[in-house]
Design an enzyme around this catalytic site. Structure first.
Site, PDB file in Angstrom:
ATOM      1  CE  LYS A 169      -7.490  35.718 -12.530  1.00  0.00           C
ATOM      2  NZ  LYS A 169      -7.754  36.637 -11.420  1.00  0.00           N
TER       3      LYS A 169
ATOM      4  NE  ARG B  76      -6.596  40.462 -10.939  1.00  0.00           N
ATOM      5  CZ  ARG B  76      -7.865  40.397 -11.279  1.00  0.00           C
ATOM      6  NH1 ARG B  76      -8.792  41.128 -10.666  1.00  0.00           N
ATOM      7  NH2 ARG B  76      -8.252  39.576 -12.254  1.00  0.00           N
TER       8      ARG B  76
END
Length: 334
Positions: free
Chosen positions: A77, A121
């Protein structure tokens, strides 16, 4: 794997349209935190890039690589922030992508927008922490910071605690009004806008700070009077020194990263806390290696700075759903 390099490109809209629920996301995050506690992931600390140090760009970014063995997937990410984006450019203040790669050939499999994914998340991790660490009968939640991620924090906590009241505060009145409009349509709980941090936290059982503040927003002048759990979320220094004398124990998602990111980093740097002050990682509690709350009087500080392995498992599920439904666009990389 086939000898071709077809990459799936997923927009923010594509990612959201997969329909992943908070409950499902919490299951994914719990599974990967358990796996990490048992040595089944590689998820090193973030690499932080601050372009403000030697340029006029008001942007900083984190690179968060990970490999998750049980799904045999690796990825990265890459997420950055410029807090002038929204009003100067009409763009989100935070912009992230996840790249998933085949772990054998390293061929890229997917590139996807990661703003919604990150918020989901991040909320999921907080929900798990609240489930394990909140006192019995917790009914009043205080949320400090009502930007994009605040709604997802409430979504996750609402999965594990039956709330009577949510008190919110943000120095940005527009952000708070936007949150309230959205929350009124999403949640049945009573949500009360407050005029300051103290008003928001007084009488609360749980406190969540989810801000982009680089100076403390809680614990500078006072500590919560009734809260038994404070969760500080993300990479910023949200907590003042008075919190050092408030908690009975600290729980983190990653010991190593807590020294350089988030609310504990400054305390480590100034010697206010040391390695021994970290009671457990959340994953250790989830696998039963450490106990969560051990008494109703216990005051727990939980600092969650985020892990690349969480992003990879959620992105992997999004990727699988998108492939099944024909979402996104594909292109040949080689």
């Amino acid at each position: 794997m086939p000898n071709k390099s077809e990459v799936l490109l997923l927009s923010e809209e594509d990612v959201i349209s997969t329909g992943l629920t908070m409950s499902q996301c919490m299951e994914l995050v719990e599974e990967v935190l358990r796996a990490r506690a048992n040595g089944q992931t590689l998820s090193p600390p973030k690499v932080f890039l601050d372009m403000r140090l030697n340029s006029e760009h008001q942007c900083d970014a984190d690179a968060m690589p990970a490999y998750v063995k049980y799904i045999d997937m690796c990825g990265l990410k890459w997420i950055g922030a410029n807090w002038e984006n929204r009003y100067k450019r009409g763009l989100p203040n935070v912009i992230g992508i996840v790249i998933l790669n085949d772990p054998e050939s390293f061929v890229p499999l997917a590139i996807m927008s990661a703003n919604w994914l990150t918020a989901m998340r991040t909320g999921a991790a907080t929900g798990l922490a609240v489930r394990e660490l909140a006192g019995k009968g917790s009914k009043i939640l205080s949320i400090i910071g009502t930007g994009y991620e605040a709604k997802f924090q409430l979504m996750a906590i609402n999965e594990v605690v039956k709330l009577d009241e949510v008190r919110v505060f943000d120095i940005d009145r527009d952000a708070m009004e936007s949150f309230l409009r959205d929350a009124d349509q999403t949640f049945s709980v009573n949500i009360i806008p407050c005029k300051g941090v103290k008003e928001a936290v007084d009488g609360a059982d749980l406190v969540v700070t989810v801000t982009s503040s680089r100076i403390p927003v809680l614990g500078e002048d006072f500590v919560p009077d009734t809260a038994k759990l404070i969760c500080s979320i993300g990479t910023y220094n949200e907590l003042g020194d008075k919190i050092v004398g408030w908690f009975d124990k600290i729980v983190v998602d990653t010991r190593e990263q807590a020294k350089s990111e988030g609310a504990l980093a400054d305390w480590f740097a100034r010697g206010l806390i040391s390695n021994g002050d970290i009671y457990a990682e959340l994953g250790e509690i989830l696998v039963g290696r450490k106990k969560g709350r051990v008494s109703e009087d216990e005051k727990i500080l939980c600092v969650l700075t985020g892990l690349g392995c969480e992003d990879v498992v959620v992105a992997n599920r999004v990727y699988r759903i998108a492939k099944e439904r024909g979402l996104g666009k594909t292109f040949r990389f080689f």
